[in-house]
Scaffold this active site. Structure first.
Site, PDB file in Angstrom:
ATOM      1  N   MET A 184       4.853   5.628   4.712  1.00 25.95           N
ATOM      2  CA  MET A 184       5.906   5.279   5.664  1.00 25.95           C
ATOM      3  C   MET A 184       6.924   4.356   4.998  1.00 25.95           C
ATOM      4  O   MET A 184       6.546   3.371   4.368  1.00 25.95           O
ATOM      5  CB  MET A 184       5.292   4.592   6.885  1.00 25.95           C
ATOM      6  CG  MET A 184       6.264   4.348   8.028  1.00 25.95           C
ATOM      7  SD  MET A 184       5.374   3.770   9.506  1.00 25.95           S
ATOM      8  CE  MET A 184       6.704   3.710  10.704  1.00 25.95           C
ATOM      9  N   TRP A 225       0.873  -1.168   0.000  1.00 26.07           N
ATOM     10  CA  TRP A 225       0.000   0.000   0.000  1.00 26.07           C
ATOM     11  C   TRP A 225       0.913   1.222   0.000  1.00 26.07           C
ATOM     12  O   TRP A 225       1.692   1.417   0.945  1.00 26.07           O
ATOM     13  CB  TRP A 225      -0.889   0.015   1.242  1.00 26.07           C
ATOM     14  CG  TRP A 225      -1.855  -1.119   1.348  1.00 26.07           C
ATOM     15  CD1 TRP A 225      -2.083  -2.105   0.428  1.00 26.07           C
ATOM     16  CD2 TRP A 225      -2.755  -1.388   2.442  1.00 26.07           C
ATOM     17  NE1 TRP A 225      -3.045  -2.972   0.879  1.00 26.07           N
ATOM     18  CE2 TRP A 225      -3.475  -2.552   2.106  1.00 26.07           C
ATOM     19  CE3 TRP A 225      -3.004  -0.763   3.658  1.00 26.07           C
ATOM     20  CZ2 TRP A 225      -4.444  -3.106   2.964  1.00 26.07           C
ATOM     21  CZ3 TRP A 225      -3.963  -1.306   4.507  1.00 26.07           C
ATOM     22  CH2 TRP A 225      -4.668  -2.459   4.164  1.00 26.07           C
ATOM     23  N   ARG A 249       2.022  10.558  -6.330  1.00 23.99           N
ATOM     24  CA  ARG A 249       1.191  11.477  -7.109  1.00 23.99           C
ATOM     25  C   ARG A 249       0.770  10.810  -8.430  1.00 23.99           C
ATOM     26  O   ARG A 249       1.541  10.089  -9.062  1.00 23.99           O
ATOM     27  CB  ARG A 249       1.927  12.779  -7.372  1.00 23.99           C
ATOM     28  CG  ARG A 249       3.038  12.702  -8.396  1.00 23.99           C
ATOM     29  CD  ARG A 249       3.871  13.970  -8.424  1.00 23.99           C
ATOM     30  NE  ARG A 249       4.583  14.142  -9.687  1.00 23.99           N
ATOM     31  CZ  ARG A 249       5.544  15.028  -9.902  1.00 23.99           C
ATOM     32  NH1 ARG A 249       5.929  15.837  -8.926  1.00 23.99           N
ATOM     33  NH2 ARG A 249       6.108  15.122 -11.094  1.00 23.99           N
ATOM     34  N   GLU A 277       1.991  -2.866   4.908  1.00 22.35           N
ATOM     35  CA  GLU A 277       1.334  -1.754   5.607  1.00 22.35           C
ATOM     36  C   GLU A 277       0.073  -2.201   6.333  1.00 22.35           C
ATOM     37  O   GLU A 277      -0.245  -1.689   7.416  1.00 22.35           O
ATOM     38  CB  GLU A 277       0.997  -0.639   4.608  1.00 22.35           C
ATOM     39  CG  GLU A 277       2.190   0.114   4.064  1.00 22.35           C
ATOM     40  CD  GLU A 277       2.965  -0.644   2.999  1.00 22.35           C
ATOM     41  OE1 GLU A 277       4.095  -0.212   2.663  1.00 22.35           O
ATOM     42  OE2 GLU A 277       2.461  -1.682   2.482  1.00 22.35           O
ATOM     43  N   GLU A 318       5.745  20.845  -5.649  1.00 20.58           N
ATOM     44  CA  GLU A 318       6.200  19.739  -4.820  1.00 20.58           C
ATOM     45  C   GLU A 318       6.518  20.145  -3.393  1.00 20.58           C
ATOM     46  O   GLU A 318       6.532  21.311  -3.033  1.00 20.58           O
ATOM     47  CB  GLU A 318       7.423  19.073  -5.455  1.00 20.58           C
ATOM     48  CG  GLU A 318       7.077  17.919  -6.393  1.00 20.58           C
ATOM     49  CD  GLU A 318       6.562  16.693  -5.627  1.00 20.58           C
ATOM     50  OE1 GLU A 318       6.577  16.682  -4.376  1.00 20.58           O
ATOM     51  OE2 GLU A 318       6.124  15.740  -6.294  1.00 20.58           O
ATOM     52  N   GLN A 333      11.196   2.753  -4.358  1.00 21.76           N
ATOM     53  CA  GLN A 333       9.905   2.615  -3.696  1.00 21.76           C
ATOM     54  C   GLN A 333       9.299   1.250  -3.994  1.00 21.76           C
ATOM     55  O   GLN A 333       9.502   0.664  -5.053  1.00 21.76           O
ATOM     56  CB  GLN A 333       8.968   3.739  -4.150  1.00 21.76           C
ATOM     57  CG  GLN A 333       9.412   5.124  -3.703  1.00 21.76           C
ATOM     58  CD  GLN A 333       8.550   6.231  -4.271  1.00 21.76           C
ATOM     59  OE1 GLN A 333       7.747   6.002  -5.163  1.00 21.76           O
ATOM     60  NE2 GLN A 333       8.737   7.435  -3.756  1.00 21.76           N
ATOM     61  N   HIS A 334       8.525   0.748  -3.038  1.00 21.94           N
ATOM     62  CA  HIS A 334       7.980  -0.602  -3.177  1.00 21.94           C
ATOM     63  C   HIS A 334       7.044  -0.723  -4.374  1.00 21.94           C
ATOM     64  O   HIS A 334       7.010  -1.775  -5.029  1.00 21.94           O
ATOM     65  CB  HIS A 334       7.262  -1.006  -1.896  1.00 21.94           C
ATOM     66  CG  HIS A 334       8.205  -1.420  -0.810  1.00 21.94           C
ATOM     67  ND1 HIS A 334       7.923  -1.259   0.532  1.00 21.94           N
ATOM     68  CD2 HIS A 334       9.440  -1.988  -0.855  1.00 21.94           C
ATOM     69  CE1 HIS A 334       8.931  -1.717   1.258  1.00 21.94           C
ATOM     70  NE2 HIS A 334       9.862  -2.154   0.434  1.00 21.94           N
TER      71      HIS A 334
END
Length: 487
Positions: free
Chosen positions: A220, A165, A169, A228, A277, A186-187
């Site tokens: 997180m 999860w 953007r 998550e 941003e 990032q995952h």
């Protein structure tokens, strides 16, 4: 306190604090909505709830600044605390401690339920379009309408071994297509890459609204393999309820206001950006990103779409990503056996600064260790973490300083950080959205990062006492003053 389970209960709690303001007049989604939300951040106003948006279906609503600083007197962190299942008057330290403590507890996995209010309306095929929903242009110069700024993207690896999860953007291309940042490490990028390597589009679900804690935890930087959903259960003390999607084999929080389902392309064929941003600037460049194709949308009656308008501090990127990053840093530093009191990313630092606060008795816990050696150990722990690319500056401070008090922190940094010495410089991967780097460094995603030893000498070995009411005067004198001069 009782857990707040969905966005509507959260709005009720904000209303009790006088921290939400309904905007019934007709507003234009082209910049006006974004400008109102930005203004609400910069004045610490109540969260605006728009009920009459030009071009949007009747009854459809939009909530701005859902996780920003609160307007409630004496409770600046109320929106954050309530979202995370804490009392509205929680302090920064209490919030960080709660997040870190949940990381050491056994995860509580979500449970599947048969149905949920987000199934009240099911749109399939040609009906599954964004055209009836609020899709505002948030900043002048944005590449398009950013329809995901506070929603959670649900994705699973092809072998089903890991469900992620995340929050990132996403920009609207048309009513059926979107594109958004899919950035390594990032995952979501790791999951997408596994699907892309198979030559198959990635099934996704995009959740708007729902558990108010959901966006915080979706941002997180949890370690590889930690999901998550299970962590949220540990944080909140009970399992989250999930419901099955209509067209993809994914499960989403049953508390959702809106769920968008579909597939994310193998190719990076969408022109994404720019967008204002979290650094407080609007980059000029675009990038090629995968394209989301919408195949189904389910939603509650009179749905509410939460929206964030990133920019200069303080907004949700700083309160969510910065806060949860600090909590994860604290978890890992303590796991390494270091005597750390807390960690904090000052909101006003636009997520460019991490402060690590060291316990007053650290020399007892680590006999013979110098300030430089302790700073090196802190640096080594952070460098090994997945989010190290997000942290250009680390300050290691004694815990007599409240890092969440920006005035006290500025004083400490000005007087305890040596102009040229006592620092560790490293070079490595950086997030290109960090504004402190040169254009060349941002293009190559490589730059220098620094950890500062701002620890004071030991008592009796050069440490000077703080010259302030709290530290310099005897307790009985302080009490006498407080009794007679309370303000």
């Amino acid at each position: 306190m009782p857990r707040i389970k969905d966005l509507r209960a959260y709005l009720d709690a904000l209303a009790e604090l006088g921290d939400v303001r309904t905007v019934d007049r007709l507003v234009d989604p082209h910049l006006e909505v974004g400008a109102i939300i930005r203004r609400s951040y910069e004045t610490c106003a109540p969260a605006p709830l728009f009920t009459n948006i030009k071009g949007t279906a009747p009854g459809y609503r939009l909530l701005g600044a859902p996780g920003a600083l609160s307007s409630a007197p004496g409770k600046p962190l109320a929106r954050i605390a309530l979202s995370l299942g804490l009392s509205a008057d929680s302090t920064a330290r209490e919030i960080i401690d709660a997040l870190a403590a949940a990381r050491t507890r056994e995860q509580i996995q979500p449970v599947l339920v048969d149905t949920a209010p987000c199934k009240q309306n099911i749109l399939l095929g040609d009906e599954a379009t964004l055209d009836r929903f609020p899709t505002p242009l948030l900043h002048e110069g944005d590449g398009g309408a950013y329809v995901n700024t506070w929603g959670t993207i649900v994705a699973r690896t092809p072998d089903g071994s890991f469900t992620n999860w995340s929050i990132a953007r996403i920009m609207m291309i048309d009513g059926k297509h979107m594109t958004g940042l899919v950035l390594h490490p990032q995952h979501i990028a790791q999951v997408w890459q596994q699907w892309a390597d198979l030559g198959e589009p990635m099934p996704f679900a995009l959740v708007q609204g729902g558990e108010p804690a959901l966006p915080f935890i979706s941002g997180m930087p949890l370690p590889n393999g930690v999901e998550e959903g299970g962590y949220l259960g540990a944080l909140l003390g009970e399992p989250l309820e999930l419901v099955q999607c209509e067209t993809v084999d994914l499960q989403v929080p049953a508390s959702a206001e809106i769920v968008i389902e579909g597939h994310l392309s193998v190719e990076r064929s969408g022109v994404e950006g720019p967008m204002g941003e979290f650094s407080g600037y609007q980059p000029h460049e675009t990038s090629m990103q995968p394209v989301y194709t919408i195949e189904a949308i389910t939603h509650r009656d009179d749905p509410i779409w939460p929206t964030v308008v990133e920019g200069e501090p303080v907004d949700e990127f700083h309160t969510a990503t910065g806060l949860t990053l600090a909590a994860e840093a604290l978890t890992q530093l303590r796991a390494a056996g270091l005597p750390i009191t807390t960690a904090w990313e000052p909101f006003e630092g636009a997520s460019h600064v991490l402060v690590v606060s060291v316990a007053a008795d650290w020399r007892t816990a680590l006999p013979g260790v110098s300030t430089g050696e302790l700073t090196q150990r802190v640096n080594d722990v952070i460098v090994a973490l997945r989010f190290e690319n997000l942290v250009p500056r680390i300050f290691v401070l004694d815990d007599d300083v409240d890092a969440s008090n920006v005035g006290e922190l500025m004083w400490a940094l000005a007087t305890r950080v040596h102009p040229t010495g006592r620092r560790i410089v490293r070079t490595g991967v950086i997030l290109p959205l960090l504004a402190c780097y040169t254009p060349e460094q941002r293009h190559t995603a490589t730059g220098d990062k620094v950890t500062y030893d701002a620890l004071l000498p030991a008592a009796g070995k050069g440490r000077e006492p703080r010259s302030s009411f709290r530290f310099l005067f005897p307790a009985e004198v302080q009490q006498q003053v407080l009794e007679n001069w309370p303000n």
